[in-house]
Design a protein around this motif. Structure first.
Motif, short mmCIF file in Angstrom:
data_model
loop_
_atom_site.label_atom_id
_atom_site.label_comp_id
_atom_site.label_asym_id
_atom_site.label_seq_id
_atom_site.Cartn_x
_atom_site.Cartn_y
_atom_site.Cartn_z
N UNK A 1 58.98 7.88 12.57
CA UNK A 1 58.46 8.55 13.76
C UNK A 1 57.10 7.97 14.14
N UNK A 2 56.71 8.19 15.38
CA UNK A 2 55.37 7.87 15.87
C UNK A 2 54.74 9.19 16.30
N UNK A 3 53.59 9.52 15.72
CA UNK A 3 52.92 10.78 16.04
C UNK A 3 51.47 10.45 16.39
N UNK A 4 51.04 10.88 17.58
CA UNK A 4 49.69 10.51 18.00
C UNK A 4 49.11 11.51 19.00
N UNK A 5 47.78 11.53 19.07
CA UNK A 5 47.07 12.30 20.08
C UNK A 5 46.89 13.77 19.76
N UNK A 6 47.21 14.21 18.56
CA UNK A 6 47.06 15.63 18.21
C UNK A 6 45.63 15.83 17.70
N UNK A 7 44.77 16.32 18.58
CA UNK A 7 43.35 16.40 18.27
C UNK A 7 42.80 17.80 18.55
N UNK B 1 48.79 15.30 12.80
CA UNK B 1 50.01 14.63 13.24
C UNK B 1 51.22 15.22 12.55
N UNK B 2 51.15 15.35 11.21
CA UNK B 2 52.19 16.01 10.43
C UNK B 2 51.52 17.04 9.54
N UNK B 3 52.04 18.27 9.57
CA UNK B 3 51.54 19.31 8.67
C UNK B 3 52.67 19.83 7.81
N UNK B 4 52.40 19.88 6.51
CA UNK B 4 53.35 20.43 5.54
C UNK B 4 52.68 21.66 4.95
N UNK B 5 53.35 22.82 5.04
CA UNK B 5 52.60 24.07 4.90
C UNK B 5 53.42 25.15 4.20
N UNK B 6 52.76 25.82 3.26
CA UNK B 6 53.17 27.10 2.70
C UNK B 6 54.13 26.99 1.52
N UNK C 1 51.77 18.07 15.34
CA UNK C 1 52.81 17.27 15.97
C UNK C 1 54.18 17.58 15.39
N UNK C 2 54.31 17.43 14.07
CA UNK C 2 55.52 17.84 13.35
C UNK C 2 55.06 18.78 12.24
N UNK C 3 55.65 19.97 12.21
CA UNK C 3 55.26 20.95 11.19
C UNK C 3 56.48 21.31 10.34
N UNK C 4 56.31 21.18 9.01
CA UNK C 4 57.35 21.52 8.05
C UNK C 4 56.81 22.70 7.24
N UNK C 5 57.40 23.88 7.43
CA UNK C 5 56.87 25.07 6.78
C UNK C 5 57.98 25.82 6.06
N UNK C 6 57.73 26.15 4.77
CA UNK C 6 58.70 26.86 3.94
C UNK C 6 60.07 26.18 3.99
N UNK C 7 60.06 24.87 4.03
CA UNK C 7 61.29 24.10 4.28
C UNK C 7 61.40 22.97 3.26
N UNK C 8 62.10 23.18 2.15
CA UNK C 8 62.21 22.15 1.11
C UNK C 8 63.21 21.06 1.46
N UNK C 9 63.06 19.94 0.77
CA UNK C 9 64.05 18.85 0.80
C UNK C 9 64.23 18.26 2.19
N UNK D 1 43.39 14.12 14.74
CA UNK D 1 42.26 14.55 13.93
C UNK D 1 42.58 14.37 12.45
N UNK D 2 43.70 14.89 12.00
CA UNK D 2 44.21 14.57 10.66
C UNK D 2 45.55 13.87 10.82
N UNK D 3 45.73 12.78 10.10
CA UNK D 3 47.04 12.12 10.15
C UNK D 3 48.10 13.01 9.53
N UNK D 4 47.89 13.37 8.26
CA UNK D 4 48.73 14.34 7.55
C UNK D 4 47.83 15.39 6.93
N UNK D 5 48.24 16.64 7.04
CA UNK D 5 47.58 17.74 6.34
C UNK D 5 48.65 18.47 5.54
N UNK D 6 48.69 18.22 4.22
CA UNK D 6 49.58 18.96 3.32
C UNK D 6 48.76 20.14 2.85
N UNK D 7 48.98 21.29 3.49
CA UNK D 7 47.94 22.31 3.52
C UNK D 7 47.96 23.30 2.36
#
Length: 301
Positions: free
Chosen positions: A175-181, A189-194, A161-169, A211-217
């Protein structure tokens, strides 16, 4: 000589911040306009090319198709220029207006590959798309008061839903994040990655029916999750299943499911959460060490 110096000073000074308007339903709307409220631009895409540090564009009611993203690492529409910490570039839905963003193809609809950009108040329909909002390799960006709605996609690959990748600070809030399955926790819903994604603040969000609310991957360093409400996700919080080390601060949240920590997670702090599940912890594996847990309330059915 003095006149030449004065002219050079004027030319080198930053332009004053400006406020522009996009209103595709205005009878005179055109990207050839000046962008005033009475002479608005027609597309958000045009605004993204023009805005400079400190500028704001206010987008009026409507459903805006922003086209297709050029590749997986860039949204369909994002600013050509960067903001600064003191003068961000702001894309804002007019208060009281329902502004929905859709795409004609590709992956993410809106976001940024430039520093210090704010997206405020938009609804993103990511039906049958792999991403909704993408912040990639950009510092200090903010996503606030947005709604991201996804759907089931038959995939085990990254689907966010919202992806934050290689992006500090960066800050993701209200927000409302839903239905990402999908078929795994990669549908989040929110992924923080890399690598390089650190000091991310995720707060005051309503994250449900993913499926996952937050995945800090991967390699999440001192990212904070606070005052969020997680409910009806298959996994509420899934922390780091590759790379490392990872460390999180997780507090003042409501979880209707469990917290799962995985590879090379060292020194995470979990406190003052309300967990409405049989236990606070889900499946923990892969070298979780030094975790500090205190002042949580766990209510089992």
């Amino acid at each position: 000589m003095m006149a030449a110096i004065a002219l050079a000073t004027v030319l080198s000074s930053p332009l004053p911040a400006a406020t522009y308007y996009v209103d595709q339903d205005h009878p005179l709307a055109s990207d050839d306009n000046t962008g005033t409220e009475n002479s608005p631009w027609k597309t958000i895409n045009h605004a993204a090319k023009v805005l400079r540090a400190g500028d704001t564009v206010l987008v009026k009611e409507g459903t805006y198709d922003v086209g297709a993203s050029p590749n997986w690492a860039a949204p369909a529409v994002g600013p050509a220029n960067a903001g600064t910490a003191d003068a961000p570039i702001t894309f804002q839905a007019c208060r009281g207006h329902q502004v929905t963003i859709t795409t004609s193809g590709g992956q993410a609809a809106i976001g940024s590959n430039r520093d210090y950009v704010v997206w405020d108040g938009f609804a993103v329909d990511m039906t049958d798309r792999i991403k909704g909002i993408l912040i990639f390799a950009a510092r200090g960006c903010v996503v606030r008061y947005c709604e991201v709605e996804g759907n089931y996609i038959d995939s085990g690959d990254n689907h966010d839903g919202i992806r934050i990748e290689r992006a500090p600070d960066c800050r993701i809030h209200h927000n409302v994040i839903h239905g990402v399955k999908g078929n795994s926790q990669n549908s989040a819903g929110i992924k923080v990655y890399s690598k390089g994604v650190k000091n991310v603040m995720v707060e005051d969000n309503y994250i449900h029916d993913n499926t996952a609310g937050v995945f800090d991957k991967d390699f999440g360093v001192v990212n904070t999750y606070r005052r969020n409400y997680f409910t009806r996700n298959r996994t509420d919080f899934y922390g780091n299943n590759q790379g490392g080390p990872a460390r999180y601060f997780i507090y003042d949240n409501v979880f209707d499911g469990k917290i799962e920590l995985h590879a090379s997670n060292t020194g995470t702090e979990i406190h003052d959460n309300l967990v409405r599940a049989r236990s606070l912890a889900g499946a923990w594996a892969g070298g979780v060490t030094g975790t500090k847990i205190w002042n949580n309330i766990v209510i089992s059915k």
